[in-house]
Motif scaffolding. Structure first.
Motif, PDB file in Angstrom:
ATOM      1  N   THR A  21     -33.860  28.878-146.973  1.00  0.00           N
ATOM      2  CA  THR A  21     -34.271  27.475-146.937  1.00  0.00           C
ATOM      3  C   THR A  21     -35.012  27.095-148.216  1.00  0.00           C
ATOM      4  O   THR A  21     -34.741  26.054-148.818  1.00  0.00           O
ATOM      5  CB  THR A  21     -35.154  27.214-145.709  1.00  0.00           C
ATOM      6  N   TYR A  22     -35.944  27.934-148.639  1.00  0.00           N
ATOM      7  CA  TYR A  22     -36.703  27.678-149.865  1.00  0.00           C
ATOM      8  C   TYR A  22     -35.762  27.578-151.063  1.00  0.00           C
ATOM      9  O   TYR A  22     -35.847  26.648-151.861  1.00  0.00           O
ATOM     10  CB  TYR A  22     -37.730  28.791-150.072  1.00  0.00           C
ATOM     11  N   TYR A  23     -34.855  28.548-151.196  1.00  0.00           N
ATOM     12  CA  TYR A  23     -33.946  28.571-152.341  1.00  0.00           C
ATOM     13  C   TYR A  23     -33.000  27.372-152.322  1.00  0.00           C
ATOM     14  O   TYR A  23     -32.709  26.782-153.361  1.00  0.00           O
ATOM     15  CB  TYR A  23     -33.157  29.883-152.365  1.00  0.00           C
ATOM     16  N   THR A  24     -32.518  27.004-151.139  1.00  0.00           N
ATOM     17  CA  THR A  24     -31.612  25.856-151.027  1.00  0.00           C
ATOM     18  C   THR A  24     -32.310  24.567-151.448  1.00  0.00           C
ATOM     19  O   THR A  24     -31.746  23.759-152.199  1.00  0.00           O
ATOM     20  CB  THR A  24     -31.083  25.731-149.590  1.00  0.00           C
ATOM     21  N   ILE A  25     -33.536  24.371-150.988  1.00  0.00           N
ATOM     22  CA  ILE A  25     -34.282  23.172-151.390  1.00  0.00           C
ATOM     23  C   ILE A  25     -34.539  23.195-152.887  1.00  0.00           C
ATOM     24  O   ILE A  25     -34.385  22.186-153.576  1.00  0.00           O
ATOM     25  CB  ILE A  25     -35.604  23.080-150.594  1.00  0.00           C
ATOM     26  N   TRP A  26     -34.914  24.351-153.407  1.00  0.00           N
ATOM     27  CA  TRP A  26     -35.248  24.504-154.821  1.00  0.00           C
ATOM     28  C   TRP A  26     -34.071  24.214-155.728  1.00  0.00           C
ATOM     29  O   TRP A  26     -34.184  23.534-156.742  1.00  0.00           O
ATOM     30  CB  TRP A  26     -35.751  25.926-155.013  1.00  0.00           C
ATOM     31  N   LEU A  30     -34.105  19.738-155.056  1.00  0.00           N
ATOM     32  CA  LEU A  30     -35.154  19.424-156.021  1.00  0.00           C
ATOM     33  C   LEU A  30     -34.668  18.760-157.311  1.00  0.00           C
ATOM     34  O   LEU A  30     -35.390  17.911-157.853  1.00  0.00           O
ATOM     35  CB  LEU A  30     -35.945  20.684-156.345  1.00  0.00           C
ATOM     36  N   PRO A  31     -33.491  19.081-157.841  1.00  0.00           N
ATOM     37  CA  PRO A  31     -33.058  18.377-159.059  1.00  0.00           C
ATOM     38  C   PRO A  31     -32.895  16.865-158.877  1.00  0.00           C
ATOM     39  O   PRO A  31     -32.932  16.121-159.853  1.00  0.00           O
ATOM     40  CB  PRO A  31     -31.704  19.022-159.382  1.00  0.00           C
ATOM     41  N   PHE A  32     -32.766  16.402-157.642  1.00  0.00           N
ATOM     42  CA  PHE A  32     -32.607  14.976-157.393  1.00  0.00           C
ATOM     43  C   PHE A  32     -33.932  14.280-157.093  1.00  0.00           C
ATOM     44  O   PHE A  32     -33.958  13.069-156.874  1.00  0.00           O
ATOM     45  CB  PHE A  32     -31.638  14.751-156.226  1.00  0.00           C
ATOM     46  N   ASP A  34     -37.777  13.146-158.321  1.00  0.00           N
ATOM     47  CA  ASP A  34     -38.469  12.865-159.582  1.00  0.00           C
ATOM     48  C   ASP A  34     -39.360  14.031-159.982  1.00  0.00           C
ATOM     49  O   ASP A  34     -40.011  14.652-159.149  1.00  0.00           O
ATOM     50  CB  ASP A  34     -39.335  11.607-159.439  1.00  0.00           C
ATOM     51  N   SER A  35     -39.401  14.325-161.273  1.00  0.00           N
ATOM     52  CA  SER A  35     -40.140  15.498-161.756  1.00  0.00           C
ATOM     53  C   SER A  35     -41.652  15.360-161.584  1.00  0.00           C
ATOM     54  O   SER A  35     -42.358  16.361-161.596  1.00  0.00           O
ATOM     55  CB  SER A  35     -39.806  15.760-163.217  1.00  0.00           C
ATOM     56  N   ASP A  36     -42.163  14.160-161.401  1.00  0.00           N
ATOM     57  CA  ASP A  36     -43.597  13.990-161.199  1.00  0.00           C
ATOM     58  C   ASP A  36     -43.984  13.947-159.717  1.00  0.00           C
ATOM     59  O   ASP A  36     -45.145  13.747-159.387  1.00  0.00           O
ATOM     60  CB  ASP A  36     -44.097  12.732-161.912  1.00  0.00           C
ATOM     61  N   HIS A  37     -43.021  14.179-158.837  1.00  0.00           N
ATOM     62  CA  HIS A  37     -43.306  14.200-157.400  1.00  0.00           C
ATOM     63  C   HIS A  37     -44.143  15.424-157.041  1.00  0.00           C
ATOM     64  O   HIS A  37     -44.016  16.484-157.654  1.00  0.00           O
ATOM     65  CB  HIS A  37     -42.003  14.206-156.598  1.00  0.00           C
ATOM     66  N   VAL A  38     -44.998  15.298-156.043  1.00  0.00           N
ATOM     67  CA  VAL A  38     -45.933  16.353-155.667  1.00  0.00           C
ATOM     68  C   VAL A  38     -45.226  17.619-155.171  1.00  0.00           C
ATOM     69  O   VAL A  38     -45.770  18.718-155.293  1.00  0.00           O
ATOM     70  CB  VAL A  38     -46.927  15.821-154.614  1.00  0.00           C
ATOM     71  N   ILE A  39     -44.019  17.509-154.658  1.00  0.00           N
ATOM     72  CA  ILE A  39     -43.312  18.673-154.101  1.00  0.00           C
ATOM     73  C   ILE A  39     -42.975  19.713-155.174  1.00  0.00           C
ATOM     74  O   ILE A  39     -42.837  20.892-154.877  1.00  0.00           O
ATOM     75  CB  ILE A  39     -42.044  18.232-153.334  1.00  0.00           C
ATOM     76  N   HIS A  40     -42.883  19.296-156.416  1.00  0.00           N
ATOM     77  CA  HIS A  40     -42.549  20.232-157.496  1.00  0.00           C
ATOM     78  C   HIS A  40     -43.647  21.279-157.714  1.00  0.00           C
ATOM     79  O   HIS A  40     -43.382  22.324-158.295  1.00  0.00           O
ATOM     80  CB  HIS A  40     -42.288  19.477-158.803  1.00  0.00           C
ATOM     81  N   ARG A  41     -44.856  20.999-157.237  1.00  0.00           N
ATOM     82  CA  ARG A  41     -45.942  21.979-157.389  1.00  0.00           C
ATOM     83  C   ARG A  41     -45.704  23.226-156.546  1.00  0.00           C
ATOM     84  O   ARG A  41     -46.276  24.273-156.810  1.00  0.00           O
ATOM     85  CB  ARG A  41     -47.279  21.362-156.981  1.00  0.00           C
ATOM     86  N   TYR A  42     -44.887  23.138-155.508  1.00  0.00           N
ATOM     87  CA  TYR A  42     -44.656  24.255-154.589  1.00  0.00           C
ATOM     88  C   TYR A  42     -43.472  25.136-154.987  1.00  0.00           C
ATOM     89  O   TYR A  42     -43.144  26.077-154.275  1.00  0.00           O
ATOM     90  CB  TYR A  42     -44.449  23.731-153.166  1.00  0.00           C
ATOM     91  N   PHE A  43     -42.841  24.834-156.102  1.00  0.00           N
ATOM     92  CA  PHE A  43     -41.659  25.571-156.533  1.00  0.00           C
ATOM     93  C   PHE A  43     -41.842  26.053-157.964  1.00  0.00           C
ATOM     94  O   PHE A  43     -42.500  25.399-158.770  1.00  0.00           O
ATOM     95  CB  PHE A  43     -40.408  24.686-156.445  1.00  0.00           C
TER      96      PHE A  43
END
Length: 70
Positions: A21-26, A30-32, A34-43
């Motif tokens: 699940t983690y790898y699939t989301i990553w 995740l490429p879709f 925005d790079s400044d979204h807070v979720i990027h901190r967890y990957f």
């Protein structure tokens, strides 16, 4: 199978499901986002999405080669 085997098996299945699940989301979602979204901190950075599976495959091949009798 004993209770300990069943618990170990369920633990491995749970770990594999979380990792998948983690790898699939990553890699896929995740490429879709925005790079400044807070979720990027967890990957990890995206470069590692290729490096880590490559290292894991190399380790697997080395371990299989170590125990292969031929």
């Amino acid at each position: 199978a004993s209770g300990v085997d069943q618990v170990a098996g369920m633990g491995l299945v749970g770990f594999s499901l979380m990792l998948f699940t983690y790898y699939t989301i990553w890699v896929i979602i995740l490429p879709f986002v925005d790079s400044d979204h807070v979720i990027h901190r967890y990957f990890l950075p995206r470069e590692y999405s290729v490096i880590l599976p490559g290292v894991a495959a190399l380790v697997l091949v080395l371990f299989v080669g170590k125990w292969h009798k031929g």
